[in-house]
Design an enzyme around this catalytic site. Structure first.
Site, mmCIF file in Angstrom:
data_model
loop_
_atom_site.group_PDB
_atom_site.id
_atom_site.type_symbol
_atom_site.label_atom_id
_atom_site.label_comp_id
_atom_site.label_asym_id
_atom_site.label_seq_id
_atom_site.Cartn_x
_atom_site.Cartn_y
_atom_site.Cartn_z
ATOM 1 N N HIS A 88 36.622 41.524 42.810
ATOM 2 C CA HIS A 88 37.761 41.087 41.981
ATOM 3 C C HIS A 88 37.248 40.521 40.649
ATOM 4 O O HIS A 88 36.119 40.035 40.559
ATOM 5 C CB HIS A 88 38.676 40.114 42.724
ATOM 6 C CG HIS A 88 38.157 38.735 42.922
ATOM 7 N ND1 HIS A 88 38.644 37.897 43.892
ATOM 8 C CD2 HIS A 88 37.193 38.019 42.289
ATOM 9 C CE1 HIS A 88 38.020 36.742 43.835
ATOM 10 N NE2 HIS A 88 37.131 36.790 42.872
ATOM 11 N N GLU A 123 42.775 41.128 42.796
ATOM 12 C CA GLU A 123 42.214 41.512 44.087
ATOM 13 C C GLU A 123 42.267 43.034 44.264
ATOM 14 O O GLU A 123 43.085 43.701 43.616
ATOM 15 C CB GLU A 123 43.031 40.852 45.204
ATOM 16 C CG GLU A 123 43.077 39.335 45.131
ATOM 17 C CD GLU A 123 41.785 38.672 45.608
ATOM 18 O OE1 GLU A 123 40.698 39.225 45.362
ATOM 19 O OE2 GLU A 123 41.868 37.594 46.220
HETATM 20 P P1 PGA Z 1 31.744 32.670 41.918
HETATM 21 O O1 PGA Z 1 33.142 33.393 41.933
HETATM 22 O O2 PGA Z 1 31.277 32.676 40.497
HETATM 23 O O3 PGA Z 1 32.012 31.316 42.449
HETATM 24 O O4 PGA Z 1 30.841 33.484 42.801
HETATM 25 C C1 PGA Z 1 33.346 34.517 41.171
HETATM 26 C C2 PGA Z 1 34.713 35.060 41.427
HETATM 27 O O5 PGA Z 1 35.227 34.890 42.548
HETATM 28 O O6 PGA Z 1 35.280 35.670 40.512
#
Ligand code: PGA
Length: 249
Positions: free
Chosen positions: A138, A143
């Site tokens: 995503h 999503e």
């Molecule tokens: P994260 O999340 O940087 O905490 O891995 C990225 C995202 O879910 O877009």
């Protein structure tokens, strides 16, 4: 798509911050598209350091964040408003009126979505959009689904995303079920896009983004069609890529 692979997370953060600094040096009133999550935290730290060392001036910079949880008050320490204050805005000289984050508490959420895209359009579009990537590929809170959303909208979060984000909340039940996010179309209109990913658990999403079919089932795959995308990875996130496809920096 230009892909840079860095030795480690610290180097990745530095590279990303340098790109933002160059953008602001070239255009002091740059419009930055900003992201939350763990990945850009190192970049924000470097940007604060650069600001403290008088290497960047944010006084004319305009910012738009990608997303925000719905129905989570902005003073909740898990809101993205709170995150941005804590990781960047409280420590630099960006003007409060130049900061834009979707209002997940808006009574008329549809109106909020329309107005958010309209504000981006009126200002002339985003110059550089920073993106993290979810384990499910995503971007923002877009999503995997059956179609690419064109505009800012309210999305129901996937269970896998809620579980991934539960680490920041007291329990999974506390993780909001919905969020307001810039759509794939809103993101795609950005003039330049910088995607950051670190860690082994992002390797598959990065592989699919770079080599896979362009499909809303892999939201980040749309970036293959954008003219100006830079992907900055650490070695672990790049593990499945063919070394001929990236530069080591
Ligand atoms: P994260 O999340 O940087 O905490 O891995 C990225 C995202 O879910 O877009």
């Amino acid at each position: 798509m230009k892909i840079l692979v860095c030795e480690n997370y610290d180097k990745l953060s530095e590279k990303a911050a340098q790109l933002i600094m160059s953008q602001i040096t070239l255009k002091s009133n740059s419009v930055l598209g900003l992201a939350t999550g763990s990945t850009p935290i190192g970049m924000y730290k470097k940007l604060v350091e650069m600001y403290e060392n008088k290497m960047i001036d944010f006084s004319d910079v305009i910012t738009f964040n990608l997303d925000e949880y719905q129905n989570l008050p902005i003073d909740n320490d898990q809101s993205y408003h709170y995150f941005m204050d804590e990781n960047l805005f409280n420590y630099i000289n960006v003007k409060r009126e130049n900061i834009h984050i979707p209002n997940g508490m808006a009574k008329d959420i549809k109106k909020e979505c329309i107005e958010y895209d309209e504000s981006i359009r009126k200002i002339g579009g985003i110059d550089i959009q920073v993106l993290g990537i979810g384990n499910n590929a995503h971007i923002g809170f877009n999503e995997p689904t059956v179609n690419f959303e064109k505009k800012t909208y309210v999305v129901e979060l996937q269970e896998s995303t809620r579980i991934a984000n539960a680490r920041f909340f007291n329990s999974l039940d506390d993780v909001p079920k919905n969020a307001i996010t810039m759509g794939i179309g809103s993101i795609f209109k950005s003039k330049k896009i910088m995607l950051l990913a670190a860690g082994e658990n992002k390797a598959k999403a990065i592989y699919d983004t770079v080599y896979g079919k362009v499909t809303p089932e892999v939201p980040a795959s749309i970036l293959q069609l954008h003219d100006d995308v830079i992907v900055i990875l650490d070695k672990e996130a790049a593990r499945l890529l063919n070394p001929v496809d990236y530069s080591v920096v």
